[in-house]
Design an enzyme around this catalytic site. Structure first.
Site, short mmCIF file in Angstrom:
data_model
loop_
_atom_site.label_atom_id
_atom_site.label_comp_id
_atom_site.label_asym_id
_atom_site.label_seq_id
_atom_site.Cartn_x
_atom_site.Cartn_y
_atom_site.Cartn_z
N GLY A 1 42.51 40.03 41.06
CA GLY A 1 42.62 41.37 41.65
C GLY A 1 42.59 42.53 40.66
N ASN B 1 40.03 44.32 40.04
CA ASN B 1 39.27 45.40 40.69
C ASN B 1 40.14 46.12 41.72
OD1 ASN B 1 36.29 45.60 39.84
ND2 ASN B 1 36.70 43.39 39.93
N MET C 1 35.91 35.46 47.59
CA MET C 1 35.06 34.30 47.35
C MET C 1 34.55 33.64 48.63
SD MET C 1 34.97 34.62 44.19
CE MET C 1 34.17 33.15 43.56
N LEU D 1 31.76 34.31 52.17
CA LEU D 1 30.79 35.18 52.82
C LEU D 1 31.44 35.72 54.08
CD1 LEU D 1 27.61 32.91 52.55
CD2 LEU D 1 28.32 34.78 51.04
N ASN E 1 30.23 45.03 48.27
CA ASN E 1 30.64 43.91 47.41
C ASN E 1 30.33 44.27 45.96
OD1 ASN E 1 31.41 41.16 46.75
ND2 ASN E 1 29.23 40.67 46.56
N HIS F 1 29.39 42.46 42.18
CA HIS F 1 28.93 41.19 41.63
C HIS F 1 28.61 41.36 40.14
CE1 HIS F 1 27.20 37.19 41.72
NE2 HIS F 1 26.18 37.65 41.03
C1 GRF Z 1 34.69 40.21 39.56
O1 GRF Z 1 33.98 39.88 38.42
C2 GRF Z 1 33.75 40.47 40.69
O2 GRF Z 1 32.56 41.06 40.28
C3 GRF Z 1 33.49 39.09 41.21
O3 GRF Z 1 34.73 38.44 41.12
C4 GRF Z 1 35.50 39.01 40.07
C5 GRF Z 1 36.83 39.42 40.63
O4 GRF Z 1 37.74 39.80 39.66
N1 GRF Z 1 32.90 39.14 42.53
P1 GRF Z 1 39.15 40.42 40.07
O5 GRF Z 1 39.83 39.45 41.02
O6 GRF Z 1 38.91 41.76 40.70
O7 GRF Z 1 39.90 40.52 38.79
#
Ligand code: GRF
Length: 208
Positions: A9, A11, A87, A89, A104, A106
């Site tokens: 988490g 992000n 993780m 869809l 999303n 990526h």
């Molecule tokens: C990030 O690299 C994102 O791009 C990918 O999964 C990772 C999630 O990281 N889809 P976090 O849980 O936000 O640390």
């Protein structure tokens, strides 16, 4: 807005720190498929309501799970849904509940290296330029229209540890930036081209 997250988490934390409660943006809900996700603790620490929609809880019925999750997110008042390390869809029915408002992030320059372990795929291929994509979600894996991409040149990268910190730094800037653009109504799909996303002034001006 709402955030979907399955793991650490970071992000989500960037969104809490940089946009939550500012510029007309509020995170009203955090949902996960994983009861152990550290993202849930980060949300709770920020007093954001959380819920878990595990696959097993719906006997593997993805559509039922997504229906329940969409209902809860709507009840919480979500207008934009951000998949930040989610993780799973999401199915078409879920996307229909939030038209043009599920995004999303990526860790690759799509369409290269969609799916799991994007950084590992890029290293195995031997690329010199790595990057991050924020895109609209569609029912596929990392296949929706591109909103923002940024790249970093790492010609000597050998292992994930040489790459991941650079991509995380990009992610933690890009996602808050895109959310602020959405809040200003400055992101939309071109009426003339379903894959072209207009961002910033382009999105608010008449199309050429
Ligand atoms: C990030 O690299 C994102 O791009 C990918 O999964 C990772 C999630 O990281 N889809 P976090 O849980 O936000 O640390």
């Amino acid at each position: 807005m709402a955030v979907l997250a399955s793991g650490v988490g970071t992000n989500l934390q960037a969104l809490i720190d940089q946009v939550h409660g500012r510029d007309g943006v509020r995170i009203v809900a955090v949902a996960s498929d994983n009861p152990e996700a550290q993202a849930l603790e980060r949300a709770a620490a920020a007093e954001i309501p959380t819920a878990v929609f595990g696959r097993q809880d719906f006997r593997g019925d993805r559509r039922a799970r997504d229906r329940a999750m969409a209902g809860w997110l709507r009840e919480q008042g979500a207008q934009l849904v951000v998949m930040a390390g989610y993780m799973q869809l999401v199915c078409e029915e879920f996307l229909d509940r939030f038209p043009d408002a599920v995004i999303n992030i990526h860790p690759s320059l799509l369409p290269a290296f969609a799916g799991l372990d994007a950084v590992g795929q890029a290293l195995a291929y031997g690329v010199k330029l790595f990057g991050v994509t924020v895109h609209y979600a569609d029912p596929g894996a990392d296949s929706g229209p591109v909103i923002m991409q940024r790249a970093v040149s790492l010609p000597d990268a050998r292992e994930p540890a040489d790459v991941v910190p650079h991509l995380q730094a990009l992610e933690h800037q890009m996602l808050p930036e895109v959310v602020r653009l959405f809040a200003r109504g400055a992101v939309r799909i071109a009426s003339t081209h379903p894959r072209r996303v207009l961002v910033g002034p382009l999105a608010v001006l008449p199309e050429r």
